[in-house]
Design an enzyme around this catalytic site. Structure first.
Site, short mmCIF file in Angstrom:
data_model
loop_
_atom_site.label_atom_id
_atom_site.label_comp_id
_atom_site.label_asym_id
_atom_site.label_seq_id
_atom_site.Cartn_x
_atom_site.Cartn_y
_atom_site.Cartn_z
N GLY A 62 35.33 33.96 16.41
CA GLY A 62 36.09 32.99 15.62
C GLY A 62 37.44 33.59 15.28
N LYS A 114 33.84 35.68 8.97
CA LYS A 114 32.82 36.55 9.58
C LYS A 114 32.39 37.66 8.62
CE LYS A 114 35.72 36.98 12.65
NZ LYS A 114 36.76 36.92 13.66
N GLU A 147 32.57 44.64 15.48
CA GLU A 147 33.66 45.13 16.34
C GLU A 147 33.47 46.59 16.75
OE1 GLU A 147 37.61 43.96 15.64
OE2 GLU A 147 37.05 42.45 14.14
#
Lengths: 334, 286, 249, 252, 391
Positions: C36, C42, C172
């Site tokens: 997104g 998030k 990530e």
């Protein structure tokens, strides 16, 4: 790459960390020897030992769990008063007194830990300070029990375990203090090198990660705060047993500040910082004090500023390291 | 009753003038400056020497005390404090306690350890009756001077470019720097003014708090309470806290003298335990 | 069976709603990616899943059990592990110590205060095995803070895996890793044990599409679209979100 | 839009570089986000900086401003090496910055937000108010009482009163209502295309800004992977798709 | 790290060992333990200055022995006092312990004096019980009860019927309150309210307001030396003096050392104490002049005479024993000793080893532009009333 060896090396290194360094043997042997070799300094050495133990208790908090306290004397003084009152009202046997004082101070630590754990460093500084100030006021106001500003006297000090007299025997009482310190150092060393001790370091190093690998941060911190308070209480009890009076100065702000300074001077997080710091502090106080009794505070202040400017965790040693580092600066920086 | 209120306000105002500089250091620079009281003491002694030794009029000594403390503050900030901005609170505590020890010893050396009082002009002594309320002249002066300072501070903060740059730097240091505000300099100047105010407060307060070499340690706790209870994000917070502390302390002691010693500390602990983040919103741990 | 399920999850900060009625289902053993644009919520969602934040509304279920009211460390004990976008490591400890610490805590041995840390051969053995698996064997004994960034990133993931999670949240994983060390991280992620359910938050489409078997797109705090990678790739709505509407001027 | 060549003749002075970045290595803490980026921008030109989330766009902007950690490389602004300057010195040297989160000073009024940072030059508070009349209406409001769009206008205005040589706009359109986006875009067009203020615009949403800028650069993992005239890039949706869209990389 | 402290300790022994033997037979050492840092510095400085002055005036040779004064700072901490006392006895071989600025400091040393049979001269601390803690303690200062009881007597004789007491909330304060209230009551006076002020108390306003509201004839005050000034100033500022309330108390509150800084506020305060810088005797004039000359900027106060007379007592005891330093002999020599001090005639009570002295009633007045406690009545030969009561 010789992976097998590095793995083995690091496992050995891990084990080595908890093993006793030869310097530690030397230290304790020297301390034991001083019982026989330095009779003229027993009084000072006894004080150093007690301050060391007090600083050790703060090191458990600050050096291993990262909790700053500006009011650690609350537990020290509480332990001292409990030991004295216990001796007056029940038995003057010192070891029993230590245990009672340790438990009492630990309970006080447990009760107050809930207040201390919230907030940031600064909040903690203020809350611990506030707790100590309140304890001081209580001791002062309950002068019918504590003697208030006149001090609490008349505490009997019987032979240790009924066989080893320490009252007015500087050598014996130093030996007694030293043995207690040794035992508590030993225990502290076990604790900091246990899984529990490592989890404290993890919380200190990174509380966010610590909680996200499943460590219940607050419970662990409460536990170590209780242990540290208990240690401080025992140190206070030792001072009460080796000094004929327990007074409000046991609990005052100056004492909280001094123990913090001693620990920082000696360095945090390796257990012996308190020993080094209190030895330097008291020896300096004694000898600079003999030369310039009124203004030795200036030099202590100066030392603090210098240490704060140049030193990190390792206290005075960081300064030596820095000097050494500067001398062999031809080596490339990492 | 009203007299109690009046006394409390005067006392609180005094605390505020001394402590507001500490709020600035703590709030803006996230710096635990335990030596703040030392600047107050220096200002006080400066006024004492001027008035009692050189016969300078009392009112003339106040601005000098301000300047004196401010200059020393600026010097200390540029040479020493600046090395500690990025250090842990603990190191800042150590460093500033060291400074306190040094100043105390130096003052003791040059001026002795006795309590000192500034010779006040006769017209500032005593009190008068105002519709049945006893008003101490000196306390009235304190209130007036402090109120004036408060107003001037608010004007500077609210209506000058320096004030808006300062507020911008407090709001968001990183962005302020990126938009051309020399935050270091703004802070240094603010630090100096804070020290100067402490010095002025020290000179004004000598009459009530009394000057002695242990002044910084003796009152450190009070200043810290003001700041911790009031918060550091504005000057209104510490101001209200000071007034509250002043009135609370005075009234508490009047109505329940036995517990006077506990009240402040207990309030502080309770406030900090209930609202630790709120009060030190900017002072996150490093 | 869903490893993770959120039911009407919502978080409000004043007027802002960073998480808005999110109903996310992650299948057991899935490789599920959450993508997104910036500010889609998030981070807030992760904090809700790990228990750092309390939801304003809704439930979180792990393997069918409601864990909404559990504290972060209790959720870890139930099997949620996570990595952080910015490394959260113990700088003073070595990788060996850090991994052994995690294993010890997992085995509920963290309160032992008398036994020496590292004296349990089983734990040390497991830690070493894990370290080897994550390419940390050659730096086992070094201070974490002195390791190169890529190794630190590996350790970040290793610590999460050492907790033997049922559900792993990867935030990530390749962020900030230099190009040269990047493939190692990708290999590590690809080689994660199959029985671990993975929820991946990532911007790097190479990683997302190389790894995920299911993708959820989060926009403005809401679950926007969910589907197979192919579906997402070709979804015009997603494209609009990422590339912007063409404002044919 | 005026072709580059046309502008060349229009501007009588020879074109010079307003910004040159050489082999910049930067990041936060230990992490290196930009492993070695080089970039140049001519005076009077505007550059759209595109790329997905986390590819280093904001880090690049912040590095020009000077609020990241620099590991190596060099930044030259209008012929002057600003690499060693502090952020506030860089601002004085001519960098104007609209940060990603806008970061309006919340305890300053609208006017103060502008006047606190203003430097002498073409742009002053009055001119900003002319450009954004909404701000003038709200000039006595505090920063935290503004809507998102107003905040963004204020952020742009705030960077303009610095009278910069180079304007850096980090996602100026993010999260704004469409009507505000249009208003802002119009303003940006005026500043960039008509006033010829050199600028770098960061945007995730390529279509919105390619119409405003002269050139575009696409960033991937901290490096410039594609550079072209904005007009050309607009005509090549497949390139945009492969770098910015959702899906596996379609390059070899 | 150990090596450092160890070496330091070694060095310490070497120092101590090196300094002792040379002149051991010829030297008599006096260990003066006083607070020279911390909040009680002023007291320590007065004691030290007076002790040195006495030795300077009377030479350092007594009965053929050389007298040496060793000054140590205990920072006001009892554990330090006790340690230093032990070290002085053991390492420096002192024959006298002296000083003791505060009660706990004296209490902590008492058993050490008993154990080592070394005379301990208390030069400052004023709690009654101290002398009972060791048969080797003599006191040359005063007891709190002396002043408190005398001022109560004086008050009762001078038409003061209703009194509010205000003391600092710590043990000596409690003693001062009790001594006064009991005595005052026995003389027919009434204490309408007893206020206690916390030790850490920067502002007396609320307490004084209560006093004002209670409208007594007099306010009886006891605070640690140094705090009195603030109180006094606030007393006047609040106009208590004008409303006809007299301020009375033990002399601690108008400490001669600090008095000049009080300002005119203090004028008229009536206190009872054993010494005033203004005591109108030739001996005192000489003493004050010499003290001021040796210590510019300081005025001798009641602490100083404690130190001055303490050293005097030590000298005289040595003379009587012919230089012998046997503790019991010295004590015998000290008991009942009578002499003329700067404060007037004083003696050591042979039974209690406590001081017997004249207590003066003084009023603060301005003389030659400086404030003094001017004596206007005296109660001679006052013993410690607390001990007298116990009999």
């Amino acid at each position: 790459m010789n992976t097998g060896n590095t793995v083995q090396d690091s496992v050995t290194a891990l084990k080595k960390k908890r093993a006793w360094h030869w310097l530690e043997y030397v230290f304790w042997l020297a301390a034991a020897a001083s019982v026989f070799l330095l009779p003229s300094q027993h009084a000072l050495l006894t004080q150093i030992a007690i301050w060391s133990l007090f600083a050790l208790s703060l090191d458990l908090l600050l050096g291993y769990a990262g909790i700053v306290s500006l009011g650690h004397a609350a537990y020290f003084g509480f332990g001292a008063y409990v030991a004295a009152l216990f001796a007056i009202n029940f038995t003057g046997e010192p070891i029993t007194g230590l245990i009672v004082a340790g438990i009492a101070a630990g309970l006080l630590g447990l009760a107050t830990s809930l207040l201390v754990l919230r907030g940031t460093d600064l909040t903690r500084l203020m809350v611990t300070l506030g707790i100590a100030l309140v304890m001081y006021e209580i001791a002062n106001q309950m002068s019918w029990l504590t003697g208030g500003a006149d001090g609490l006297t008349g505490m009997p000090v019987n032979p240790v375990l009924g066989i080893f007299p320490i009252y007015f025997r500087p050598a014996n009482s130093y030996a007694y203090v030293l043995i207690v310190c040794f035992v508590l150092f030993f225990v502290a060393k076990r604790i900091v090198h246990s899984p529990f001790g490592y989890s404290l370091r993890a919380i200190k190093g990174n509380p966010l990660r610590a909680s996200s690998i499943g460590i219940p941060n607050n419970l662990r911190l409460i536990a170590v705060y209780t242990i540290a308070a208990s240690y401080a209480g025992i140190a206070g009890a030792l001072l009460a047993q080796t000094t004929p009076v327990v007074s409000l100065t046991y609990i005052d702000f100056q004492r909280s500040a001094d123990v913090l300074l001693m620990l920082i001077i000696g360095g945090t997080g390796y257990l012996y910082g308190g020993v080094v710091g209190s030895a330097l502090f008291l020896v300096a106080q004694k000898f600079i004090g003999n030369i310039t009794p009124q203004y030795w505070e200036f030099w202590i202040g100066f030392a603090l500023v210098v240490i704060a400017l140049f030193a990190r965790d390792r206290g005075v040693f960081s300064i030596f390291e820095r000097i050494l580092g500067a001398l062999r600066n031809d080596k490339a920086k990492p | 009753m009203l007299t109690i209120l009046f006394d409390g306000i005067a006392y609180g105002m005094l605390l505020f003038v001394i402590a507001c500089g500490l709020a600035v250091t703590l709030g803006l620079m996230n710096f635990v400056n335990l030596a703040h009281g030392a600047f107050a003491m220096l200002g006080g002694y400066c006024a004492y020497v001027l008035v009692n030794v050189y016969g300078v009029p009392f009112f003339a000594s106040l601005p000098v005390a301000f300047m004196f403390a401010a200059m020393i503050g600026l010097l200390a900030e540029r040479t020493l404090y600046v090395h500690f901005y990025n250090r842990s609170h603990l190191e800042q505590v150590l460093f500033t306690i060291g400074l306190v020890f040094m100043t105390s010893a130096v003052v003791d050396y040059f001026l002795g350890s006795q309590q000192r009082f500034i010779n006040l002009p006769a017209y500032l002594q005593g009190r008068f009756d105002f519709f049945g309320v006893g008003i101490g002249k000196y306390r009235l002066l304190i209130i007036l001077v402090c109120a004036l300072i408060l107003i001037v501070l608010q004007l500077i903060l609210g209506y000058t470019r320096f004030g808006s740059r300062l507020r911008a730097a407090v709001d968001d240091q990183r962005i302020a720097r990126g938009l051309g505000i020399n935050v270091n300099w703004v802070f240094a100047l603010t630090f100096a003014v804070g020290c100067g105010l402490a010095g002025l407060g020290g000179a004004l307060g000598a009459e009530i708090l009394s000057l002695e070499p242990h002044f910084p340690l003796k009152f450190m706790i009070y200043f810290l309470i003001v700041v911790s209870v009031g918060g550091t994000s504005s000057i209104t917070g510490p101001f209200l806290a000071s007034i509250l502390l002043g009135i609370g302390d005075v009234a508490g002691k009047y109505y329940a003298p036995r517990y006077g010693g506990f009240v402040i500390y207990t309030i502080m602990i309770v406030v900090l335990v209930l609202r630790p983040q709120g009060l030190f919103a900017r002072g996150t741990s490093k | 069976m869903n490893a993770l399920e959120t039911i009407g999850l919502e978080k409000r900060f004043g007027g802002i709603v960073p998480t808005n009625d999110v109903n996310l289902k992650v299948r057991e053993g899935a490789r599920h990616a959450l993508i997104g644009p910036n500010g889609a919520g998030k981070t807030t969602l992760i904090n809700l899943l790990t228990g750092v934040l309390k939801p304003s509304k809704g439930r979180v279920k792990l393997g069918g059990t409601d864990i909404t009211n559990l504290k972060p460390h209790q959720r870890v004990a139930r099997g949620i592990s996570r990595t952080f976008q910015i490394n959260q490591l113990f700088g003073e400890l070595s990788p060996l110590e850090a991994i052994a610490l995690v294993i010890g805590e997992r085995e509920k041995l963290g309160t032992r205060f008398w036994r020496a840390f590292g004296s349990d051969e089983k734990i040390v053995g497991e830690a070493i095995a894990l370290a080897k698996q994550f390419g940390l064997a050659d730096v086992l004994g070094e201070r974490t803070s002195s390791l190169p960034y890529g190794k630190q990133r590996q350790l970040e993931i290793a610590l999460a895996i050492a907790g033997k999670p049922r559900l792993l949240l990867l935030d990530e994983p390749a962020a900030g890793v230099p190009e040269a060390e990047r493939h190692e991280i990708l290999e590590t992620v690809a080689a994660l044990p199959k029985d671990v359910t993975v929820l991946l938050i990532e911007h790097d489409m190479d990683i997302v599409f190389g790894f995920a078997d299911r993708i959820s797109v989060l926009v403005d705090g809401k679950l926007f679209v969910e589907g197979e990678p192919k579906e997402i790739e070709n979804d015009p709505r997603v494209r609009a979100v990422y590339l912007g509407e063409r404002t044919d001027d | 839009m005026i072709p580059a060549s046309a502008r060349f003749t229009w501007a009588s002075a020879p074109m010079t570089e307003i910004l040159r970045i050489e082999n910049l290595r930067a990041g936060y803490g230990e992490a290196v986000v930009l492993p070695g980026l080089s970039l140049a921008l001519e005076r009077g030109q505007s550059l759209a900086l595109l790329g997905r989330n986390g590819m280093g766009k904001t880090t690049l902007v912040n590095s020009i401003v000077g609020v990241t950690r620099r590991f190596g490389g060099k930044i030259v602004l209008d012929g002057k090496d600003i690499t060693a300057l502090r952020p506030d010195q860089r601002a004085l040297a001519g960098i104007g910055w609209v940060p990603q989160e806008r970061n309006i000073f919340k305890s300053l009024t609208v006017t103060e937000n502008l006047s606190a940072v203003a430097l002498p030059g073409n742009w002053n508070v009055e001119r900003v108010f002319e450009m954004f009349p909404r701000l003038k209406e709200r000039r006595y409001n505090l920063g935290n009482q503004l809507s998102g769009g107003e905040q963004q206008m204020l952020a742009v205005g705030r960077s303009l009163v610095l009278n910069p040589k180079l304007l850096l706009l980090d996602e100026p359109l993010e999260g704004l209502a469409p009507i505000i986006v249009d208003e802002l875009l119009a303003a940006l067009r005026r500043i960039i295309a008509e006033e010829k203020l050199s600028a770098i615009l960061v945007e995730q949403n390529a279509q919105k800004i390619l119409g405003v800028t002269d050139r575009a650069a696409i960033l991937e993992r901290g490096a410039v992977v594609h550079e072209a005239a904005s007009a050309d890039l607009r005509k090549q949706p497949q390139i945009l798709e492969s770098y910015l869209g959702v899906g596996k990389a379609k390059r070899a | 790290m150990l090596r450092r402290s160890f070496l330091a300790a070694l060095a310490a022994t070497a120092l101590a060992a090196g300094s002792v033997p040379a002149a051991a037979q010829e030297t008599v050492k006096i260990g003066l333990i006083i607070p020279l840092t911390g909040p009680f510095t002023t007291t320590g400085k007065q004691l030290e200055a007076a002790a040195r002055l006495y030795m300077q005036q009377n030479g350092t040779t007594v009965a053929g022995k050389k007298i040496e004064l060793i000054v140590r700072d205990d920072a006001g901490r009892a554990e330090n006092t006790a340690r230093i006392a032990g070290e002085l006895i053991q390492n420096d071989k002192v024959s006298f312990l002296a000083g003791f600025g505060l009660t706990p400091l004296a209490m902590a040393t008492a058993p050490i004096a008993t154990n080592s049979k070394i005379p301990m001269v208390v030069m400052m601390a004023g709690t009654s019980i101290i002398t009972e803690r060791s048969p080797y303690i003599v006191r040359t200062s005063f007891t709190l009860g002396q002043s408190a009881v005398i001022i109560a007597d004086w008050a009762a004789q001078n038409k003061i019927k209703k009194v509010v007491t205000l003391v600092t909330d710590y043990a000596p304060g409690h003693d001062a309150e009790k001594s006064f209230v009991d005595q005052f009551k026995s003389k027919g006076g009434e204490t309408v309210e007893s206020l206690r002020v916390p030790i850490q108390n920067p502002d007396f306003a609320p307490f004084l307001q209560r006093v004002l509201d209670a409208k007594p004839d007099a306010l009886y005050v006891f605070t640690p030396s140094g705090v009195g000034a603030i109180l006094m100033k606030q007393f006047v500022e609040r106009g208590l003096d004008k409303s006809g309330i007299r301020l009375i108390g033990p002399g601690d509150i108008t400490d001669d050392d600090v008095l000049p800084g009080f300002g005119d506020a203090a004028i008229g305060v009536v206190t009872a104490h054993n010494y005033s810088t203004d005591h109108p005797s030739a001996k005192n004039k000489e003493y004050v002049a010499a003290f001021k000359k040796a210590n510019p900027g300081m005025r001798p106060n009641f602490a100083s005479v404690g130190g001055y007379d303490g050293i005097h007592l030590i000298y005289e005891a040595l003379k009587k024993t012919g230089g012998k330093t046997d503790g019991d002999a010295l004590l015998t020599a000290m008991k009942g000793h009578k002499w003329e001090s700067p404060r007037g005639p004083i003696s050591i009570d042979p039974e209690t080893r406590d001081i017997v002295q004249t207590i003066y009633i003084r009023r603060v007045e301005k003389k030659n532009g400086e404030l003094y406690n001017v004596e206007f009545a005296s109660f001679p030969d006052v013993k410690d009333p607390v001990k007298a009561q116990k009999k």
